[in-house]
Motif scaffolding. Structure first.
Motif, PDB file in Angstrom:
ATOM      1  N   LEU A  47       0.831  -1.211   0.000  1.00  0.00           N
ATOM      2  CA  LEU A  47       0.000   0.000   0.000  1.00  0.00           C
ATOM      3  C   LEU A  47       0.863   1.258   0.000  1.00  0.00           C
ATOM      4  O   LEU A  47       0.495   2.266  -0.617  1.00  0.00           O
ATOM      5  CB  LEU A  47      -0.948   0.004   1.209  1.00  0.00           C
ATOM      6  CG  LEU A  47      -2.174   0.893   1.020  1.00  0.00           C
ATOM      7  CD1 LEU A  47      -3.112   0.341  -0.041  1.00  0.00           C
ATOM      8  CD2 LEU A  47      -2.915   1.103   2.326  1.00  0.00           C
ATOM      9  N   THR A  55       1.833   0.639   7.040  1.00  0.00           N
ATOM     10  CA  THR A  55       0.399   0.830   6.813  1.00  0.00           C
ATOM     11  C   THR A  55      -0.432   0.408   8.022  1.00  0.00           C
ATOM     12  O   THR A  55      -1.386   1.077   8.403  1.00  0.00           O
ATOM     13  CB  THR A  55      -0.030   0.004   5.579  1.00  0.00           C
ATOM     14  OG1 THR A  55       0.433   0.689   4.411  1.00  0.00           O
ATOM     15  CG2 THR A  55      -1.524  -0.142   5.497  1.00  0.00           C
ATOM     16  N   ARG A  90      -1.075   2.978  10.618  1.00  0.00           N
ATOM     17  CA  ARG A  90      -2.065   4.024  10.292  1.00  0.00           C
ATOM     18  C   ARG A  90      -3.449   3.579  10.763  1.00  0.00           C
ATOM     19  O   ARG A  90      -4.233   4.369  11.273  1.00  0.00           O
ATOM     20  CB  ARG A  90      -2.097   4.294   8.778  1.00  0.00           C
ATOM     21  CG  ARG A  90      -0.768   4.703   8.162  1.00  0.00           C
ATOM     22  CD  ARG A  90      -0.458   6.172   8.242  1.00  0.00           C
ATOM     23  NE  ARG A  90      -1.300   7.096   7.540  1.00  0.00           N
ATOM     24  CZ  ARG A  90      -1.039   7.647   6.353  1.00  0.00           C
ATOM     25  NH1 ARG A  90       0.043   7.299   5.681  1.00  0.00           N
ATOM     26  NH2 ARG A  90      -1.832   8.560   5.828  1.00  0.00           N
ATOM     27  N   VAL A  91      -3.746   2.295  10.529  1.00  0.00           N
ATOM     28  CA  VAL A  91      -5.033   1.751  10.996  1.00  0.00           C
ATOM     29  C   VAL A  91      -5.088   1.821  12.522  1.00  0.00           C
ATOM     30  O   VAL A  91      -6.111   2.199  13.099  1.00  0.00           O
ATOM     31  CB  VAL A  91      -5.212   0.294  10.510  1.00  0.00           C
ATOM     32  CG1 VAL A  91      -6.543  -0.277  11.006  1.00  0.00           C
ATOM     33  CG2 VAL A  91      -5.136   0.210   8.996  1.00  0.00           C
ATOM     34  N   THR A 115      -5.988   5.322  13.845  1.00  0.00           N
ATOM     35  CA  THR A 115      -7.431   5.569  13.776  1.00  0.00           C
ATOM     36  C   THR A 115      -8.140   4.823  14.911  1.00  0.00           C
ATOM     37  O   THR A 115      -9.025   5.370  15.575  1.00  0.00           O
ATOM     38  CB  THR A 115      -7.992   5.106  12.414  1.00  0.00           C
ATOM     39  OG1 THR A 115      -7.319   5.839  11.395  1.00  0.00           O
ATOM     40  CG2 THR A 115      -9.489   5.353  12.297  1.00  0.00           C
ATOM     41  N   ILE A 160      -6.228  -5.854   4.898  1.00  0.00           N
ATOM     42  CA  ILE A 160      -5.695  -5.073   6.007  1.00  0.00           C
ATOM     43  C   ILE A 160      -6.765  -4.995   7.088  1.00  0.00           C
ATOM     44  O   ILE A 160      -7.900  -4.615   6.797  1.00  0.00           O
ATOM     45  CB  ILE A 160      -5.296  -3.661   5.524  1.00  0.00           C
ATOM     46  CG1 ILE A 160      -4.180  -3.791   4.484  1.00  0.00           C
ATOM     47  CG2 ILE A 160      -4.839  -2.790   6.694  1.00  0.00           C
ATOM     48  CD1 ILE A 160      -3.851  -2.506   3.758  1.00  0.00           C
ATOM     49  N   PRO A 214      -9.970  -0.602  11.481  1.00  0.00           N
ATOM     50  CA  PRO A 214      -9.870  -0.031  12.828  1.00  0.00           C
ATOM     51  C   PRO A 214     -10.769  -0.769  13.826  1.00  0.00           C
ATOM     52  O   PRO A 214     -10.367  -0.999  14.969  1.00  0.00           O
ATOM     53  CB  PRO A 214     -10.332   1.415  12.624  1.00  0.00           C
ATOM     54  CG  PRO A 214     -10.010   1.721  11.192  1.00  0.00           C
ATOM     55  CD  PRO A 214     -10.221   0.440  10.458  1.00  0.00           C
ATOM     56  N   GLU A 215     -11.965  -1.179  13.400  1.00  0.00           N
ATOM     57  CA  GLU A 215     -12.885  -1.892  14.296  1.00  0.00           C
ATOM     58  C   GLU A 215     -12.269  -3.209  14.773  1.00  0.00           C
ATOM     59  O   GLU A 215     -12.400  -3.585  15.932  1.00  0.00           O
ATOM     60  CB  GLU A 215     -14.220  -2.184  13.573  1.00  0.00           C
ATOM     61  CG  GLU A 215     -15.054  -0.947  13.244  1.00  0.00           C
ATOM     62  CD  GLU A 215     -14.493  -0.103  12.112  1.00  0.00           C
ATOM     63  OE1 GLU A 215     -13.797  -0.660  11.227  1.00  0.00           O
ATOM     64  OE2 GLU A 215     -14.713   1.135  12.113  1.00  0.00           O
TER      65      GLU A 215
END
Lengths: 239, 357
Positions: free
Chosen positions: B171, B260, B263-264, B267, B341, B344-345
């Protein structure tokens, strides 16, 4: 948000092929144009011809589009993640029996447009429009000369003629109102140089309240971003 | 020059040019082929060279040869391509030559898939090739950071006379973000006469520079390995880089994640905060040297119940995290290796399952 947008100005009908350099925003523009026209009551089909880039393609957004009643034509499910140039026979069928508005999201650069030449038989005797998406904040389309070069390369590869320009100036999340004005000036100049009509420009929907629409002589397509990385949410597309 | 919108792969190519690297040898492979595409166009514009090798094995030795001549060189590839280069990486490390490798990782093992992955962590940080060598490994989490790390990689490779690897998942190569570039560096390594076969080593007046990795004498090979080890120890002292996130909160869980995936996790941390659950993160920016002490200190903080590693692999970095935490807190792993990927949940659910309600 429906108050501003190209639906207000005109309904677009026919077969439109969206071309441009890698990362010019063809897919995001195609998706948002499809949604905009569907909301205006136009029947829309959209085909993903992006055989070049396996990441971030129309097929990513097809569930959201399907919910709005927009048909997305993509290769069969089993080939969805394949890094293979698969041209679904459904696409030539789609061109033979188009919808009110049929959008064809081509792949990037001349490489991505090459496949259009393979569809020449299907395009025969049809009125087909080809629009070039330009984001002057992207490398290789940041000058008028480089945009003309891109245009020539795409026309040569596709054996078709570009007949309009879409201004898609943006820095994704960091786009400012000034970027939209500067981007408009750029594509306006390009339109003058090429004598190709500037069909519309785009602007992130969040920026619309801050933009003076009187600044532009063309319609503005609001962009509700759909192609987002996994840590962000795509905009919720309302009917 | 203001910001422009670039794909990670294009930005990596441009960054190398800005870093003064005018020699690029590579072989195309998804998901990094845009670097070659971009540089096939840009290198001639700046008087540089892009040469496509007949294979990654060939590319590895083109890099070896060019670096041995004192040229600033780099390559980009993806997982199976790096496997093919691994022999040359071992030779280059032993010969103490500066080369920058970029691995835009795809799913594995074997031919795997073309979607994002972090499953080359072991390959990058623990070997891949043979012998006692280490790469300095940096892992960007954004396109801008990929640019900055490429710019840093060349001076670091030359400072240590050692290969540097940028490890980005697919990504990072494929996504577009706004970036800006700093000024050009000079296009030649300033210390190249310490090793280049173009002449004499100016520090030792009568010795010719010799590029080699063969030491048949036990004593000489022992000494050579000690020289290399001293370099790697110095990297551990001087080159550890990491980013703390929400570390001043009263966090109940410490997340360790990079690239990457981090980043998740950011969040997820922001969303958990809104729910009243605090979590913090240490994001390693260097994977070797690994931020051992910062992770141990953060894990030891009162109130931290668990350390959770999130990775796009079946748990390769978790071993380094356990090594850092030294049993002070339970260490858990959550990840995926097929190319999807975690959302966030999913991260939030995993963190909640590891802490007391």
């Amino acid at each position: 948000m429906l108050a501003i947008g190209i639906a207000e100005v005109e309904k677009i009908k026919g077969i439109f092929i969206i071309v441009g350099n890698f990362g010019s925003g063809k897919t995001e523009v195609s998706i948002n144009l499809a949604v905009n026209q569907k909301r205006a009551g136009v029947d829309v089909k959209i085909a993903d011809l992006d055989l070049v880039n396996p990441y971030f393609r129309t097929r990513e957004a097809r569930k959201a589009l399907a919910k709005l009643g927009i048909e997305v034509v993509v290769p069969e499910e089993k080939y969805l993640q394949a890094d293979l140039p698969i041209l679904s026979p459904v696409i030539s069928g789609l061109i033979r029996q188009p919808s009110d508005l049929t959008l064809i999201d081509a792949g990037g650069n001349d490489v991505g447009a090459t496949v259009l030449a393979a569809l020449a038989d299907s395009f025969r005797n049809k009125r087909v429009h080809m629009l070039q998406v330009v984001n002057p904040f992207r490398p290789f389309t940041d000058t008028i000369e480089s945009c003309l070069k891109m245009r020539n390369e795409i026309e040569r590869a596709s054996k078709m003629t570009i007949d309009g320009i879409i201004g898609n100036a943006n820095l994704i999340d960091e786009t400012s109102v000034d970027d939209i004005y500067n981007g408009y000036d750029f594509v306006k100049t390009l339109s003058g140089e090429t004598r190709l009509p500037l069909k519309f420009i785009t602007a992130p929907v969040e920026l619309l309240p801050d933009i003076d629409m009187g600044h532009f002589s063309c319609p503005v397509l609001p962009i509700e971003r759909q192609l987002v990385p996994p840590w962000k949410k795509a905009a919720d597309l309302k009917r | 020059m203001g910001k422009i919108l670039m794909k990670g792969n294009e930005a990596i190519g441009e960054a190398a040019i800005r870093a003064g690297c005018l020699n690029y040898f590579a072989y195309p492979i998804t998901p990094q082929s845009e670097v070659a595409e971009y540089l096939s166009r840009r290198m001639p514009e700046v008087g540089g060279v892009f040469l496509q090798g007949e294979s990654e094995v060939a590319v590895g030795y083109m890099l070896f040869g060019a670096a041995g001549c004192g040229a600033r060189v780099f390559t980009t590839s993806s997982s199976p391509g790096i496997s093919l280069m691994s022999e040359a990486i071992s030779y280059i490390s032993s010969a103490e030559l500066p080369v920058v490798f970029v691995n835009i990782v795809r799913g594995g093992p074997g031919l795997g898939g073309i979607l994002p992955s972090q499953a080359d962590y072991f390959q990058a940080t623990k070997g891949g090739g043979h012998g006692d060598y280490r790469l300095l490994v940096m892992a960007p989490a954004s396109v801008q950071e990929a640019v900055d790390m490429v710019m840093m990689a060349f001076p670091l490779a030359e400072k240590y006379r050692n290969p540097v690897m940028i490890l980005g998942d697919g990504l990072i190569g494929q996504m577009m973000e706004p970036v800006e570039f700093s000024d050009h560096l000079k296009s030649e390594p300033s210390n190249k006469d310490h090793w280049a076969t173009s002449g004499m080593d100016t520090r030792k007046s009568k010795e010719r520079n010799l590029v080699k990795s063969l030491f048949l004498d036990a004593q000489q090979l022992e000494e050579h390995n000690l020289v290399l080890k001293a370099k790697y120890d110095r990297m551990k002292q001087e080159e550890v880089r990491y980013e703390p996130y929400n570390i001043d909160s009263d966090y109940r869980a410490l997340i360790v994640s990079y690239g990457t995936m981090s980043r998740v996790c950011k969040t997820a941390i922001d969303n958990m905060k809104a729910e009243g659950i605090e979590a913090a993160m240490i994001r390693p920016q260097t994977l070797f040297p690994f931020p051992i002490n910062p992770i141990r200190e953060a894990a030891s903080k009162e109130g931290c119940q668990a350390v959770v590693t999130f990775e796009l692999s079946m748990g390769q970095m978790v071993e380094d995290v356990e090594r850092s935490v030294q049993g002070k807190r339970p260490v858990y792993w959550h990840g995926k290796a097929g190319g999807e990927i975690p959302t966030p949940e999913e991260v939030i659910d995993a963190v909640k399952s590891f802490i007391k309600p």
